[in-house]
Design an enzyme around this catalytic site. Structure first.
Site, PDB file in Angstrom:
ATOM      1  N   ASP A  61       0.833  -1.190   0.000  1.00 28.74           N
ATOM      2  CA  ASP A  61       0.000   0.000   0.000  1.00 28.74           C
ATOM      3  C   ASP A  61       0.876   1.250   0.000  1.00 28.74           C
ATOM      4  O   ASP A  61       1.687   1.440   0.907  1.00 28.74           O
ATOM      5  CB  ASP A  61      -0.883  -0.032   1.250  1.00 28.74           C
ATOM      6  CG  ASP A  61      -1.820   1.144   1.287  1.00 28.74           C
ATOM      7  OD1 ASP A  61      -2.490   1.373   0.273  1.00 28.74           O
ATOM      8  OD2 ASP A  61      -1.853   1.844   2.299  1.00 28.74           O
ATOM      9  N   THR A  94      -3.289   4.845  -3.847  1.00 22.14           N
ATOM     10  CA  THR A  94      -2.243   5.613  -3.179  1.00 22.14           C
ATOM     11  C   THR A  94      -0.919   5.545  -3.923  1.00 22.14           C
ATOM     12  O   THR A  94      -0.158   6.500  -3.920  1.00 22.14           O
ATOM     13  CB  THR A  94      -2.054   5.127  -1.744  1.00 22.14           C
ATOM     14  OG1 THR A  94      -1.978   3.716  -1.761  1.00 22.14           O
ATOM     15  CG2 THR A  94      -3.204   5.552  -0.884  1.00 22.14           C
ATOM     16  N   THR A  95      -0.638   4.404  -4.536  1.00 24.65           N
ATOM     17  CA  THR A  95       0.604   4.317  -5.302  1.00 24.65           C
ATOM     18  C   THR A  95       0.461   5.141  -6.572  1.00 24.65           C
ATOM     19  O   THR A  95       1.370   5.879  -6.958  1.00 24.65           O
ATOM     20  CB  THR A  95       0.912   2.861  -5.676  1.00 24.65           C
ATOM     21  OG1 THR A  95       0.685   2.041  -4.549  1.00 24.65           O
ATOM     22  CG2 THR A  95       2.325   2.703  -6.143  1.00 24.65           C
ATOM     23  N   ASP A 391      -8.621  -1.180   1.984  1.00 27.35           N
ATOM     24  CA  ASP A 391      -8.705  -0.572   0.649  1.00 27.35           C
ATOM     25  C   ASP A 391      -9.998  -1.001  -0.033  1.00 27.35           C
ATOM     26  O   ASP A 391     -10.735  -0.177  -0.573  1.00 27.35           O
ATOM     27  CB  ASP A 391      -7.527  -1.018  -0.236  1.00 27.35           C
ATOM     28  CG  ASP A 391      -6.265  -0.225   0.062  1.00 27.35           C
ATOM     29  OD1 ASP A 391      -6.224   0.411   1.136  1.00 27.35           O
ATOM     30  OD2 ASP A 391      -5.335  -0.254  -0.762  1.00 27.35           O
TER      31      ASP A 391
HETATM   32  P1  ADP Z   1      -2.781   1.744  -5.793  1.00 29.09           P
HETATM   33  O1  ADP Z   1      -2.137   1.868  -4.465  1.00 29.09           O
HETATM   34  O2  ADP Z   1      -2.575   2.948  -6.644  1.00 29.09           O
HETATM   35  O3  ADP Z   1      -4.203   1.292  -5.730  1.00 29.09           O
HETATM   36  P2  ADP Z   1      -2.257  -0.854  -6.806  1.00 29.09           P
HETATM   37  O4  ADP Z   1      -1.001  -1.606  -6.555  1.00 29.09           O
HETATM   38  O5  ADP Z   1      -3.501  -1.278  -6.101  1.00 29.09           O
HETATM   39  O6  ADP Z   1      -1.940   0.638  -6.545  1.00 29.09           O
HETATM   40  O7  ADP Z   1      -2.500  -0.914  -8.375  1.00 29.09           O
HETATM   41  C1  ADP Z   1      -3.608  -0.303  -8.961  1.00 29.09           C
HETATM   42  C2  ADP Z   1      -3.499  -0.364 -10.460  1.00 29.09           C
HETATM   43  O8  ADP Z   1      -3.563  -1.694 -10.925  1.00 29.09           O
HETATM   44  C3  ADP Z   1      -4.665   0.390 -11.080  1.00 29.09           C
HETATM   45  O9  ADP Z   1      -4.218   1.218 -12.101  1.00 29.09           O
HETATM   46  C4  ADP Z   1      -5.546  -0.736 -11.585  1.00 29.09           C
HETATM   47  O10 ADP Z   1      -6.283  -0.319 -12.699  1.00 29.09           O
HETATM   48  C5  ADP Z   1      -4.556  -1.794 -11.933  1.00 29.09           C
HETATM   49  N1  ADP Z   1      -5.150  -3.132 -11.922  1.00 29.09           N
HETATM   50  C6  ADP Z   1      -5.760  -3.744 -10.887  1.00 29.09           C
HETATM   51  N2  ADP Z   1      -6.206  -4.968 -11.235  1.00 29.09           N
HETATM   52  C7  ADP Z   1      -5.861  -5.141 -12.532  1.00 29.09           C
HETATM   53  C8  ADP Z   1      -6.027  -6.215 -13.483  1.00 29.09           C
HETATM   54  N3  ADP Z   1      -6.640  -7.338 -13.163  1.00 29.09           N
HETATM   55  N4  ADP Z   1      -5.526  -6.038 -14.718  1.00 29.09           N
HETATM   56  C9  ADP Z   1      -4.911  -4.892 -15.055  1.00 29.09           C
HETATM   57  N5  ADP Z   1      -4.719  -3.864 -14.226  1.00 29.09           N
HETATM   58  C10 ADP Z   1      -5.177  -3.970 -12.967  1.00 29.09           C
HETATM   59 MG    MG Z   2      -5.013  -0.514  -5.038  1.00 28.82          MG
END
Ligand code: ADP
Ligand code: MG
Length: 544
Positions: A61, A94-95, A391
């Protein structure tokens, strides 16, 4: 001739200003972004952070990582703040927000170096964000709340997307159901604090369960407890902040007596006081007695003899949650305990879950509440599970409130990037180049998703650009095959509010960093006596 030198600041004050300062701030932000870059997306890695006290945390996170990094650079701290605010506002993304802010800065850095005034850059960023937000609002798909089933499946998909980048992604189907159940069991206002999360190490993740109602770990109890009944129907609950224990004299006041009779009187009175309190509680009609303070062995046996259940040293937030859910009030004296201050619930029981015993209150009339009981291996693992569920819970709440979604996996970012690029072609001057730079910076999300999955980012981005130039507005990265896919049909959905919030926060942070052209740092207090003490090392212009 001899002009006096003007000293404004304390000796040891560190100042730097102008363009070099701006560039150095941007570079500092870049370093932070590099630290969280690899955690983005379903194939992102996790970070293991050991803090100064030796506590290890494993997390994916962004906000948690940034908080634990203990960043001291003043400009880079801004990024920590936006990650925190994103966490508080929408709970996910958040990332992404840190990455976006960093990339915007990176793309405009050449302009700063060439001497474009920061104000011009800031204006362009604001303009670009405005365009993006309008576009998101226009594109977002509103899901009408026609049927309960449809809403459920939409919510589960959003929860699954939020969890797909976390440690628990393999159990995301299981947990997305649980999260949606939990959130839907809340009342209209969806208060977050009415979802309790309890962790029990041991067992497997799939043994986690959702209890509708309040649940907390059995508290420490004295002998006599075994005789008390362990379940009630329609039970009445007394919530207390009263100690029901005989005090050891040395903790109390000092009483000097010179014969045994006098001493016996003191002891008798003490017992009498305790028995009076217990009798009042019993008379009120309560079956279950919860107290924040200890309940001793005498009281435990007294209650057990009268078929009452008691638990002392209940943690404060559990007691509060019970009060909110079951009604009643927390009493600080035994004198006013009346039936009207008792809480109520349909069913109470003490149950064994894994290696722990739990007190569970179900069918609470006042507020809808539920408790997730998480099972799993190591403690760090459970903690990360809790953060990931947080989250997902936030996302589901957000989606219920604003029921509009966009496709994730870089799809929305690519589309926004295209819109900005198209727009930039219609204007002239510096602004054209700046908007094009910002358009490019949005591509960081799909690019990083590819990089983290080990895909050829250039190739995939080319395909995506081509697709978005035609009419594939929902095309994004396909994380399972090294390709692009319509992520709307692929059910990678995210509430549009995450994206709007992330963009606004990232732009705001970038603008803030760009508008700072001077840092003035006072010397640390530890150095101060050296510099200012006893007239030594004073500035030249100062009178001695
Ligand atoms: P954050 O802290 O920003 O939420 P994450 O590590 O949760 O970071 O990553 C979120 C990103 O991953 C988003 O841009 C989301 O659209 C993408 N994402 C999540 N699941 C999938 C998936 N199954 N296929 C492609 N992209 C995905
Ligand atoms: Mg996320």
């Amino acid at each position: 001739m001899n002009q006096p030198q003007i000293v404004l600041l304390k000796e040891g004050t560190d100042t730097s200003q102008g363009k070099p300062q701006l560039v150095s701030n941007i570079n500092a932000c870049q370093t932070i972004v590099d630290a969280v870059r690899t955690t983005l997306g379903p194939r992102g890695m996790d970070k293991l952070i050991v803090d100064s006290s030796g506590k290890a945390t494993i997390s994916n996170d962004g906000a948690t990582i940034m908080k634990l990094l203990e960043i001291v650079h003043p400009a880079a701290k801004t990024l920590v703040d936006i990650a925190k605010s994103q966490d508080a506002e929408v709970g996910d993304g958040t990332t992404s927000v840190v990455l976006l802010a960093g990339e915007i800065l990176k793309q405009v850095k050449p302009f700063v170096e060439e001497g474009v005034h920061p104000r011009v850059i800031i204006k362009a960023i604001r303009k670009a964000v405005l365009l993006c937000i309008n576009k998101i609002n226009e594109m977002a798909v509103r899901i009408e709340k026609q049927s309960k089933e449809e809403q459920r499946s939409l919510l589960e998909k959003c929860a699954a997307t939020a969890m797909s980048s976390k440690l628990i992604h393999q159990q995301k189907d299981f947990f997305s159901k649980m999260v949606v159940d939990a959130v839907l069991s809340l009342g209209e206002l969806l208060p977050l604090n009415m979802i309790g999360i309890k962790k029990i190490s041991g067992g497997s993740l799939e043994e986690s369960q959702l209890v509708s109602g309040v649940a907390f770990k059995k508290t420490f109890t004295y002998a006599g407890f075994e005789m008390a009944p362990k379940s009630y129907k329609n039970c009445k609950i007394a919530l207390l902040n009263i100690e029901l224990e005989l005090k050891a004299e040395r903790d109390n006041a000092e009483v000097r007596v010179d014969n045994v009779k006098e001493y016996q009187k003191v002891v008798d009175v003490e017992w009498q006081i305790l028995y009076n309190k217990l009798a009042k509680i019993h008379e009120s009609g309560a079956n279950v007695v919860l107290s924040k303070l200890p309940i001793g062995d005498v009281a435990t046996q007294y209650f057990a003899d009268r078929n009452m259940f008691c638990a002392g040293r209940v943690p404060e937030d559990d007691l509060k949650r019970t009060m909110k859910a079951c009604g009643g009030a927390v009493m600080t004296t035994a004198n006013d305990i009346k039936p009207s201050v008792l809480g109520q619930c349909e069913y109470f029981e003490e149950r064994q879950i894994g290696g722990e015993r739990f007190n569970i209150f179900q069918g609470c009339p006042q507020a809808q509440t539920c408790t997730m009981i998480l099972r799993g291996g190591a403690e760090q693992f459970l903690e990360e599970t809790e953060r990931s569920l947080h989250d997902a819970i936030m996302i589901v709440r957000r989606t219920i409130k604003h029921d509009s979604v966009v496709a994730g996996g870089g799809a929305i970012e690519m589309e926004l990037s295209k819109i900005l690029r198209d727009y930039s072609r219609t204007i002239a001057g510096k602004e054209q180049l700046l908007i094009a730079a910002i358009a490019k910076s949005l591509e960081v999300i799909p690019r990083q998703l590819c990089d983290n999955a080990g895909f050829d980012a250039t190739n995939i981005l080319n395909k995506l650009r081509q697709k978005h130039a035609k009419d594939g507005q929902w095309f994004g990265v396909d994380i399972t095959k090294e390709d692009i896919v319509d992520n709307y049909e692929n059910c990678v959905w995210e509430p549009s509010i995450i994206k709007i919030n992330a963009l606004t926060a990232a732009a705001e942070a970038a603008c803030m960093i760009l508008s700072v052209d001077e840092t003035i740092k006072s010397p640390k207090p530890a150095d101060a006596p050296m510099a200012g003490g006893m007239g030594m090392g004073r500035g030249m212009g100062r009178p001695m």
